[in-house]
Design a protein around this motif. Structure first.
Motif, PDB file in Angstrom:
ATOM      1  N   ILE A  32       0.873  -1.176   0.000  1.00  0.00           N
ATOM      2  CA  ILE A  32       0.000   0.000   0.000  1.00  0.00           C
ATOM      3  C   ILE A  32       0.911   1.227   0.000  1.00  0.00           C
ATOM      4  CG2 ILE A  32      -1.907   1.144   1.170  1.00  0.00           C
ATOM      5  CD1 ILE A  32      -2.336  -1.538   2.682  1.00  0.00           C
ATOM      6  N   PRO A  33       1.186   1.805  -1.159  1.00  0.00           N
ATOM      7  CA  PRO A  33       2.222   2.828  -1.267  1.00  0.00           C
ATOM      8  C   PRO A  33       1.971   4.086  -0.442  1.00  0.00           C
ATOM      9  CG  PRO A  33       1.048   2.555  -3.344  1.00  0.00           C
ATOM     10  CD  PRO A  33       0.566   1.497  -2.425  1.00  0.00           C
ATOM     11  N   ASP A  34       0.732   4.463  -0.225  1.00  0.00           N
ATOM     12  CA  ASP A  34       0.494   5.705   0.494  1.00  0.00           C
ATOM     13  C   ASP A  34       0.191   5.473   1.971  1.00  0.00           C
ATOM     14  OD1 ASP A  34      -2.971   6.403  -0.408  1.00  0.00           O
ATOM     15  OD2 ASP A  34      -1.977   4.538   0.056  1.00  0.00           O
ATOM     16  N   GLN A  35       0.403   4.265   2.469  1.00  0.00           N
ATOM     17  CA  GLN A  35       0.079   3.953   3.858  1.00  0.00           C
ATOM     18  C   GLN A  35       0.898   4.803   4.828  1.00  0.00           C
ATOM     19  OE1 GLN A  35      -2.476   2.024   4.120  1.00  0.00           O
ATOM     20  NE2 GLN A  35      -2.595   2.222   6.311  1.00  0.00           N
ATOM     21  N   LEU A  36       2.153   5.014   4.544  1.00  0.00           N
ATOM     22  CA  LEU A  36       2.994   5.839   5.401  1.00  0.00           C
ATOM     23  C   LEU A  36       2.440   7.262   5.469  1.00  0.00           C
ATOM     24  CD1 LEU A  36       5.440   5.545   7.191  1.00  0.00           C
ATOM     25  CD2 LEU A  36       6.872   6.119   5.245  1.00  0.00           C
ATOM     26  N   ASP A  37       1.916   7.745   4.360  1.00  0.00           N
ATOM     27  CA  ASP A  37       1.293   9.069   4.358  1.00  0.00           C
ATOM     28  C   ASP A  37       0.068   9.111   5.265  1.00  0.00           C
ATOM     29  OD1 ASP A  37       3.186  10.001   2.541  1.00  0.00           O
ATOM     30  OD2 ASP A  37       1.911   9.550   0.805  1.00  0.00           O
ATOM     31  N   VAL A  38      -0.697   8.020   5.289  1.00  0.00           N
ATOM     32  CA  VAL A  38      -1.865   7.927   6.180  1.00  0.00           C
ATOM     33  C   VAL A  38      -1.407   8.020   7.622  1.00  0.00           C
ATOM     34  CG1 VAL A  38      -3.698   6.387   7.006  1.00  0.00           C
ATOM     35  CG2 VAL A  38      -3.279   6.624   4.553  1.00  0.00           C
ATOM     36  N   TYR A  39      -0.346   7.295   7.984  1.00  0.00           N
ATOM     37  CA  TYR A  39       0.162   7.332   9.358  1.00  0.00           C
ATOM     38  C   TYR A  39       0.658   8.725   9.714  1.00  0.00           C
ATOM     39  CZ  TYR A  39       0.412   2.276   8.549  1.00  0.00           C
ATOM     40  OH  TYR A  39       0.133   0.981   8.222  1.00  0.00           O
TER      41      TYR A  39
END
Length: 161
Positions: free
Chosen positions: A85-92
């Motif tokens: 999930i490439p944007d998961q770090l952005d969600v965190y």
């Protein structure tokens, strides 16, 4: 809009955000974490609504941080499961910023509160949001460390992983 009304709206927005993230993470352990956080934000909103309506309430300690840590216990290779999930770090990171903003806002409301009852409520909410902040700070470290961590004496002393 007074501070209580603003805080209620902020908590409801946080609950909505975490429920959306739970929906986006139905196939992994983060679903449970986001659902726990959504329920926590819902509880905070209810406390604030009770304060607004002058209904008595209890500021019970919350075990969300412990529950969240238990979700990841014995899960094996965390990074491989979530890097798809490439944007998961952005969600965190976004959630971390939301929690930081909540902490700062509740600290401000705490300082501005004129009665001890309201002061106690905002002090409690600061601690709750600090726990949420720790959850996302740890999640970010779990995802980033495998890419950043180099275990070699020539790179110097590193903190425990």
């Amino acid at each position: 809009m007074n501070s209580i009304e603003f805080a209620i709206k902020m908590e409801r927005d946080g609950e909505k955000y975490y429920r959306e993230q739970a929906e986006n993470n139905q196939n992994n352990s983060l679903n449970a974490v986001f659902l726990l956080l959504a329920e926590d934000e819902n509880g905070h909103a209810k406390l604030l609504e009770n304060e607004q309506e002058k209904i008595t309430y209890d500021l019970a300690e919350n075990e969300v941080l412990a529950d969240a840590n238990n979700v990841f216990k014995d899960r094996g290779d965390f990074k491989n499961k979530f890097e798809k999930i490439p944007d998961q770090l952005d969600v965190y990171r976004m959630a971390l910023q939301m929690e930081k903003d909540s902490i700062e806002l509740y600290e401000k409301f705490f300082k501005e509160a004129t009665d001890e009852h309201t002061k106690k409520l905002f002090g409690y909410l600061v601690k709750q949001e600090e726990n949420h902040f720790k959850i996302f700070d740890n999640l970010i470290a779990l995802v980033e460390r495998p890419d950043e961590w180099v275990e070699d004496a020539e790179f110097g002393i590193r903190e425990d992983y």
